[in-house]
Scaffold this active site. Structure first.
Site, mmCIF file in Angstrom:
data_model
loop_
_atom_site.group_PDB
_atom_site.id
_atom_site.type_symbol
_atom_site.label_atom_id
_atom_site.label_comp_id
_atom_site.label_asym_id
_atom_site.label_seq_id
_atom_site.Cartn_x
_atom_site.Cartn_y
_atom_site.Cartn_z
ATOM 1 N N THR A 56 0.999 -1.092 0.129
ATOM 2 C CA THR A 56 -0.077 -0.101 0.055
ATOM 3 C C THR A 56 0.883 1.244 -0.063
ATOM 4 O O THR A 56 0.912 1.994 -0.756
ATOM 5 C CB THR A 56 -1.053 -0.001 1.291
ATOM 6 O OG1 THR A 56 -1.709 -1.063 0.974
ATOM 7 C CG2 THR A 56 -1.995 1.411 1.086
ATOM 8 N N CYS A 57 1.713 1.533 1.184
ATOM 9 C CA CYS A 57 2.326 2.647 1.201
ATOM 10 C C CYS A 57 3.392 2.855 0.105
ATOM 11 O O CYS A 57 3.170 4.044 -0.703
ATOM 12 C CB CYS A 57 3.287 2.561 2.556
ATOM 13 S SG CYS A 57 2.548 2.064 3.840
ATOM 14 N N THR A 58 4.161 1.885 -0.304
ATOM 15 C CA THR A 58 4.831 1.838 -1.351
ATOM 16 C C THR A 58 4.240 1.960 -2.648
ATOM 17 O O THR A 58 4.494 2.630 -3.460
ATOM 18 C CB THR A 58 6.051 0.827 -1.541
ATOM 19 O OG1 THR A 58 6.379 0.764 -0.022
ATOM 20 C CG2 THR A 58 7.179 0.843 -2.357
#
Lengths: 170, 170
Positions: free
Chosen positions: B59-61
């Site tokens: 998600t974040c990346t």
């Protein structure tokens, strides 16, 4: 109690890691962390555990781990089945660190010692300021068939925990 | 106490980060962490804080931070002076994450909220034992001249904390 040569390696040690797969080879792609059950995977093998206070930090990145990567074949020729690079960073960070160092071998594992639990129990942890917390110290251990053959901790720089010292001890 | 739009941004907030420098551009070279004093640097500016539970995680990346990188010019054209990507990962990891995302702009900062302290104090932290510990939640805040203009936390996926929602709120 500090781990010493001749000790049986503690039972029940579990690390956490993201296994390298070609599908998630890019440093920005993420795998899923799974447990690394030391007893189950390595009780009949020879393993070198190299611990670093932090992934992507000075010393560790420049001087400590790359020589282990370069001399992996030499380690294997001396009977080492696997190298585990350990830190208290989470498994996603450890996985990215492995990719940054160009490692794709499934026997060269970048794993987490969650909350530095194992390292603390073996007298091999390090308390750093709040941005870092409790970390695994800089050390190397050789475990062969469940027995500790070598333990060296470095408080500054890399000597006993470096690949040359480990190769000499094998 | 949960932070909300209209609140004065808390005083005395300090993060930790490594400033990008061309000589440390390679992901394997390390800089030195310094303090990011929010009041001093941003007391009279407009800043977007984007918080992620972890660098190099799913998600974040893939979904959360790259769109902020891509739309940085659009954010600046709407009056944003700086973007701070925040997590509880240490500053070395955050610095490597910034490099992995190809960011070299000194106003797009990857910083550490040590022990998730700031995020905890405004009810925007996340407990993820045992492997991840206490982390900063996934959220976005717009602060302008010391006043909170926007706060959105996402429990799952990226919506209120994403760049489109932030751009719409500017």
């Amino acid at each position: 109690m500090t781990l010493t040569v001749g000790d049986k390696f503690p039972e029940g040690v579990k690390f956490s890691y993201v296994a390298y797969t070609p599908a998630t080879a890019d440093i920005k792609a993420c795998g899923i962390p799974i447990p690394l059950d030391f007893d189950k995977e390595f009780s009949d093998k020879t393993v070198v555990i190299v611990s670093i206070p932090g992934a992507f930090t000075p010393t560790c990145t420049a001087n400590h781990i790359p020589p282990f990567v370069e001399k992996f074949a030499a380690l294997k020729s001396k009977g080492v089945d696997a190298v585990i690079v350990l830190s208290a960073n989470d498994p996603f960070v450890q996985s990215a660190f492995g990719k940054a160092l160009g490692v794709t071998d499934e026997n060269f594992i970048f794993a987490s010692d969650p909350a530095a639990t194992f390292s603390k129990s073996a007298g091999l942890s390090l308390d750093l300021p709040p941005a870092f917390g409790t970390r695994t110290a800089r050390y190397a251990i050789i475990v062969s068939k469940g027995v500790v053959k070598y333990v060296e901790k470095d408080s500054e720089g890399v000597s006993g925990s470096g690949v040359d010292a480990v190769l000499a001890a094998l | 106490m949960t932070l909300k739009a209209g609140d004065k941004f808390p005083e005395g907030v300090k993060f930790s980060y490594i400033a990008y420098r061309p000589e440390n551009a390679d992901i394997k070279s390390c800089g030195i962490p310094i303090t990011l004093d929010f009041d001093k640097e941003f007391g009279d500016k407009t800043v977007v804080i984007v918080s992620i539970p972890g660098a190099f995680t799913p998600t974040c990346t893939a979904n959360h931070i790259p769109p902020f990188v891509e739309r940085f010019a659009a954010l600046k054209s709407k009056g944003v002076n700086a973007v701070i990507v925040l997590s509880a990962n240490d500053p070395f990891v955050q610095s490597a994450f910034g490099k992995a995302n190809g960011v070299t702009d000194e106003s797009f900062i990857f910083a550490t909220d040590p022990a998730a302290e700031f995020s905890k104090s405004v009810d925007l932290s996340l407990d993820l034992p045992p492997v991840m510990g206490t982390r900063t939640a996934r959220y976005a805040i717009i602060v302008s001249n010391g006043v909170v203009k926007y706060v959105e936390k996402d429990a799952q996926g990226v919506s209120g904390s994403g760049v489109d929602a932030v751009l719409a709120a500017l």
